[in-house]
Write a protein that holds these residues in place. Structure first.
Motif, short mmCIF file in Angstrom:
data_model
loop_
_atom_site.label_atom_id
_atom_site.label_comp_id
_atom_site.label_asym_id
_atom_site.label_seq_id
_atom_site.Cartn_x
_atom_site.Cartn_y
_atom_site.Cartn_z
N VAL A 240 3.47 -9.97 -3.96
CA VAL A 240 4.14 -9.73 -2.69
C VAL A 240 3.32 -8.70 -1.93
CG1 VAL A 240 6.29 -9.02 -1.57
CG2 VAL A 240 6.38 -10.07 -3.84
N ASP A 241 2.88 -9.09 -0.77
CA ASP A 241 2.08 -8.18 0.06
C ASP A 241 2.99 -7.70 1.20
OD1 ASP A 241 0.22 -6.86 1.60
OD2 ASP A 241 -1.26 -8.48 1.54
N VAL A 242 3.38 -6.43 1.12
CA VAL A 242 4.31 -5.89 2.11
C VAL A 242 3.51 -5.12 3.16
CG1 VAL A 242 6.35 -4.45 2.47
CG2 VAL A 242 6.04 -5.66 0.29
N PRO A 243 3.50 -5.60 4.40
CA PRO A 243 2.70 -4.92 5.42
C PRO A 243 3.31 -3.59 5.80
CG PRO A 243 3.97 -6.69 6.41
CD PRO A 243 4.23 -6.74 4.94
N ASP A 244 2.51 -2.75 6.40
CA ASP A 244 3.02 -1.48 6.94
C ASP A 244 4.13 -1.81 7.92
OD1 ASP A 244 3.45 1.01 7.93
OD2 ASP A 244 1.34 1.47 8.27
N PRO B 86 10.99 -5.39 -3.59
CA PRO B 86 9.70 -4.89 -3.10
C PRO B 86 9.66 -4.73 -1.57
CG PRO B 86 9.49 -7.13 -3.95
CD PRO B 86 10.86 -6.66 -4.31
N LEU B 87 10.56 -5.43 -0.88
CA LEU B 87 10.53 -5.34 0.59
C LEU B 87 11.22 -4.07 1.09
CD1 LEU B 87 11.24 -9.02 1.68
CD2 LEU B 87 9.08 -7.91 1.09
N ARG B 89 11.58 -0.28 1.47
CA ARG B 89 10.67 0.86 1.30
C ARG B 89 11.46 2.01 0.72
NH1 ARG B 89 5.98 0.63 2.98
NH2 ARG B 89 5.28 -1.37 3.78
N ARG B 180 2.37 9.04 4.18
CA ARG B 180 3.46 8.13 3.81
C ARG B 180 2.88 6.76 3.50
NH1 ARG B 180 4.22 4.31 7.21
NH2 ARG B 180 3.74 4.50 9.43
N GLY B 182 2.03 2.94 3.64
CA GLY B 182 1.93 1.87 4.63
C GLY B 182 2.03 0.55 3.90
N ARG B 183 0.97 -0.23 3.94
CA ARG B 183 0.94 -1.52 3.25
C ARG B 183 1.00 -1.32 1.73
NH1 ARG B 183 -4.34 -5.52 3.31
NH2 ARG B 183 -3.42 -7.17 2.01
N VAL B 184 1.77 -2.17 1.05
CA VAL B 184 1.86 -2.11 -0.41
C VAL B 184 1.67 -3.52 -0.97
CG1 VAL B 184 3.29 -1.46 -2.38
CG2 VAL B 184 3.55 -0.23 -0.22
N GLN B 185 0.80 -3.64 -1.96
CA GLN B 185 0.61 -4.94 -2.61
C GLN B 185 1.17 -4.90 -4.02
OE1 GLN B 185 -3.67 -4.95 -1.40
NE2 GLN B 185 -3.31 -7.16 -1.26
N PHE B 186 2.12 -5.79 -4.29
CA PHE B 186 2.76 -5.87 -5.60
C PHE B 186 2.21 -7.06 -6.40
CE2 PHE B 186 5.89 -3.75 -2.99
CZ PHE B 186 6.50 -2.84 -3.84
N THR B 213 2.33 -4.04 -10.90
CA THR B 213 1.21 -3.27 -10.37
C THR B 213 1.43 -3.08 -8.88
OG1 THR B 213 -0.19 -4.43 -11.94
CG2 THR B 213 -1.31 -3.22 -10.20
N ASP B 218 -1.87 4.16 2.81
CA ASP B 218 -1.09 5.10 3.61
C ASP B 218 -0.95 4.57 5.03
OD1 ASP B 218 -3.47 5.56 4.87
OD2 ASP B 218 -3.59 7.69 4.38
N GLN B 219 -0.38 5.41 5.91
CA GLN B 219 -0.12 4.97 7.29
C GLN B 219 -1.41 4.67 8.07
OE1 GLN B 219 0.34 8.05 6.02
NE2 GLN B 219 0.50 9.63 7.59
#
Lengths: 248, 248
Positions: A240-244, B86-87, B89, B180, B182-186, B213, B218-219
């Motif tokens: 799952v790629d969650v964008p900023d 995961p969505l 924050r 903070r 920003g984008r997160v890849q799970f 994982t 960050d922002q």
């Protein structure tokens, strides 16, 4: 540290050493995906260890999804995991093809049955409703990796049991019923294969699995069906790629 | 159907019967979450079966995450799974509190170390970089359920090892470094606990787990850290609610 010669202490170290050696060979593709490992007898000679310690190491690699066993055929290097992205609006066949692999589908059964209490709840149906149940086994490159039970609200899909149900249901919904998926709710828990799921995947009951539940609405917000998926634990990676937030 | 008295055939049926009976009692909260099951000896008397068959049934329920075992203390009904979205924050502490549960954190180690090749790759660092590694065990209602290794790019977090690292890193990043997420890849795969993860969770090496994982930016879009999480398989349910494309 003094050297200790106890087998109790040496066995886990030897197992760890075998795991590292095999993992390295797999990582560097010296043992390619789908390739067969040498027989256990040969491997225990190679690592100068007992069958028991060797099997402990192989069991650890199996649990990590690096290798798998086929009845009477031996050990194989696991093929790459399929990337399963719940945010991508796709379906099994398209997902597998997009990743350069070949999908296959076998229909195990398809019938209208009384809905269990759990299915009534998921589909928001009244008690004692009937549902269309379609059970399928799905394969990637001829290896069965997914057992799925689809439960359809029969009100929306009259006559669907007359179609060839090996095809994508998503496609069938669109072409024959003018229905496309809207909101989808996913739930995922690590689990094990129950007997009905294990048999078509040709593995033992109790084999680790990822159990994914999908409850699907259509473009009008009506709950149209739900899927109970059981994936071989070594065949799937959920990503799952969650964008900023700022980018959305 | 003729009655058959073979134990080989009866044992799986008895195990299935025990599973159904215990599942029903748990579903109806007659056996409440966290509650202890009667001793195995008593249970085998109750179900008029052998210890072997009883253990088979208990093992199946354990694999499904309904009950769990504590060394020398017996079997317990598993508490409800934490919902991991995961969505959303959020971070561990907030997520656990929002679900009416009590979070806890133990710092196992915190140090600057040479990064492994895998960590260099995840953090997009050059070879032979050093990273800050923080190992923690996290609990829900005093039950350790998550082992996590955080790897931080030291360039962005000077002096972080001097803080109390039991607190939320997300909070610390914000308050002390103005950073903070920003984008997160799970990435999520069913796996097992390796030795280092199993010990603080007080379970055996090889216990089923969900391995998550996270690679975090960050922002400003810079990769700042990554987390390797190992969750007890019975403590987590990943849920993702994907809205209709038209609604987004």
């Amino acid at each position: 540290m003094p050297t200790r010669d106890s087998t109790q202490i040496e066995a886990p170290r030897t197992a760890a050493r075998i795991c590292r050696a095999l993992t390295e060979q797999i990582d560097r593709s010296l043992l390619p995906p789908g390739g067969r490992l040498p027989a256990e007898r040969k491997l225990s000679e190679l690592f100068a260890t007992t069958r028991i310690t060797l099997r402990e190491a192989l069991g650890q690699l199996e649990a990590q999804g690096l290798i798998y066993r086929e009845k009477q055929r031996g050990w194989f290097v696991a093929p790459p995991r399929i990337q399963y992205d719940p945010l991508k609006r796709t379906h099994f066949e398209a997902m597998v093809r997009e990743q350069g692999r070949a999908p296959g589908t076998e229909v195990l059964s398809a019938q209208q049955i009384p809905a269990s209490a759990a299915i009534c709840e998921m589909l928001a149906l009244p008690a004692l409703s009937s549902v269309i149940q379609i059970r399928r086994a799905r394969s990637i490159d001829s290896r069965a990796v997914l057992y799925v039970e689809h439960y359809l609200n029969p009100a929306y899909f009259p006559g669907i049991l007359d179609f060839d149900l090996r095809q994508s249901l998503t496609g069938l919904y669109a072409s024959e019923y003018g229905i496309r998926y809207g909101r989808v709710q996913f739930g995922m828990v690590p689990s094990v294969l129950h007997r009905q799921a294990a048999a078509p995947l040709k593995v033992a009951e109790g084999t680790p699995a990822l159990h994914i539940t999908r409850v699907n609405c259509d473009q009008h917000g009506r709950i149209i069906d739900c899927d109970l998926e059981f994936w071989r634990h070594d065949a799937i990676r959920v990503c799952v790629d969650v964008p900023d937030r700022a980018e959305v």
